[in-house]
Design an enzyme around this catalytic site. Structure first.
Site, short mmCIF file in Angstrom:
data_model
loop_
_atom_site.label_atom_id
_atom_site.label_comp_id
_atom_site.label_asym_id
_atom_site.label_seq_id
_atom_site.Cartn_x
_atom_site.Cartn_y
_atom_site.Cartn_z
N SER A 58 0.83 -1.21 0.00
CA SER A 58 0.00 0.00 0.00
C SER A 58 0.87 1.26 0.00
O SER A 58 0.50 2.28 -0.59
CB SER A 58 -0.98 -0.01 1.18
OG SER A 58 -0.29 0.13 2.39
N HIS A 85 8.69 3.30 8.72
CA HIS A 85 8.53 2.44 9.90
C HIS A 85 7.30 2.88 10.67
O HIS A 85 7.10 4.09 10.87
CB HIS A 85 9.79 2.54 10.77
CG HIS A 85 9.76 1.64 11.96
ND1 HIS A 85 9.95 0.28 11.86
CD2 HIS A 85 9.52 1.89 13.27
CE1 HIS A 85 9.85 -0.26 13.06
NE2 HIS A 85 9.58 0.70 13.93
N ASP A 121 16.53 0.50 11.87
CA ASP A 121 15.63 1.66 12.04
C ASP A 121 16.27 2.79 12.86
O ASP A 121 15.60 3.45 13.65
CB ASP A 121 14.31 1.22 12.72
CG ASP A 121 13.59 0.13 11.92
OD1 ASP A 121 13.59 0.23 10.68
OD2 ASP A 121 13.05 -0.81 12.53
C1 GAR Z 1 3.95 -0.69 6.78
O1 GAR Z 1 3.18 -0.44 7.92
C2 GAR Z 1 5.40 -0.37 7.05
O2 GAR Z 1 5.59 0.74 7.88
C3 GAR Z 1 5.83 -1.63 7.74
O3 GAR Z 1 5.24 -2.67 6.99
C4 GAR Z 1 4.00 -2.19 6.46
C5 GAR Z 1 3.97 -2.46 4.98
O4 GAR Z 1 2.71 -2.17 4.46
N1 GAR Z 1 7.27 -1.75 7.75
C6 GAR Z 1 7.96 -2.21 8.80
O5 GAR Z 1 7.43 -2.60 9.82
C7 GAR Z 1 9.45 -2.18 8.62
N2 GAR Z 1 10.12 -2.31 9.88
P1 GAR Z 1 2.48 -2.09 2.89
O6 GAR Z 1 3.05 -3.36 2.29
O7 GAR Z 1 0.98 -2.03 2.74
O8 GAR Z 1 3.18 -0.85 2.39
#
Ligand code: GAR
Length: 222
Positions: A15, A111, A147
């Site tokens: 997303s 993050h 991070d």
């Molecule tokens: C997001 O919330 C991002 O911040 C998190 O994974 C999700 C991916 O969502 N990333 C982490 O936790 C990295 N440490 P998406 O695939 O819908 O963009």
């Protein structure tokens, strides 16, 4: 104006990738996604890339003998597509100095917490467990830590009574979709300068009276 060439690495739903693709397509960022790479066949991010007419490449990590060897593959695909800035968008793999050195200070990550609080896995769960009243998300430059790199953009999200991991993560994700395109716009417009751990942003004016109270005051006096 030449467009900044982005390479997006994603393992999941994508997303955040979508928010970047949309912002590029609508001309909100002077950038284009040159390639999307995923380590997982199941990643919906790859479908989103294809739907947007962007090169989508699957690089399964299981086939690599080491993390470094995997990152060498990443670097070669990114170079092949003349990527100038790498965006980690839900890329659930630790990266090594091989990728860091090839794109020094040119890798961003998003993050779901207000770093430096709650780095690593399950950031939303960590925030709830710690009982914070405000969490949020962070776009930062990637360094060798997990991070830990210099912070570019953050959004604060109040933790509400009755929140669980799912409800809080959803509200944070909505802010991620604003923060990543905004960070990329600042970067692509050349308004970002790194000074040690601090990121200076040209012409970004803050509102000194703006604040978020959590829980909110609802007509009451403190
Ligand atoms: C997001 O919330 C991002 O911040 C998190 O994974 C999700 C991916 O969502 N990333 C982490 O936790 C990295 N440490 P998406 O695939 O819908 O963009």
């Amino acid at each position: 104006m030449t467009k900044l060439r982005l390479g997006v690495l994603a393992s999941g739903t994508g997303s955040n990738l979508q928010s970047i693709l949309d912002a590029c397509a609508q001309g909100r960022i002077p950038a284009q996604v040159a390639v999307v790479i995923s380590n997982l066949t199941s990643a919906k991010a790859l479908d989103r890339a294809r739907e947007a007419g962007v090169r989508a490449i699957l690089l399964p990590h299981q086939l690599s003998p080491s993390r470094e060897a995997y990152d060498e593959q990443l670097v070669s695909v990114l170079r092949e597509h003349e990527v100038e800035l790498v965006c980690l968008a839900g890329f659930m793999r630790l990266i090594t100095p091989v990728l860091l050195r090839a794109f020094e200070n040119r890798i961003l990550n998003i993050h779901p917490a207000l770093l430096p609080s709650f780095p690593g896995l399950h950031a939303v769960r960590q925030a709830l467990k710690a009982g914070v009243k405000i969490s949020g998300c962070t776009v930062h430059v990637v360094d060798e830590g997990t991070d830990t790199g210099p912070i570019l953009v953050q959004a604060a999200v109040p933790v509400l009574e009755g929140d669980d991991e799912e409800s809080l993560a959803a509200r944070i994700l909505a802010q991620e979709h604003r923060c990543y395109p905004w960070a990329l716009r600042l970067w692509a417009e050349g308004r970002v300068a790194l000074e040690g751990r601090r990121v200076r942003i040209a012409t970004a004016r803050g509102d000194p009276t703006r604040q978020i109270l959590s829980p909110a005051l609802q007509g009451e006096q403190p």
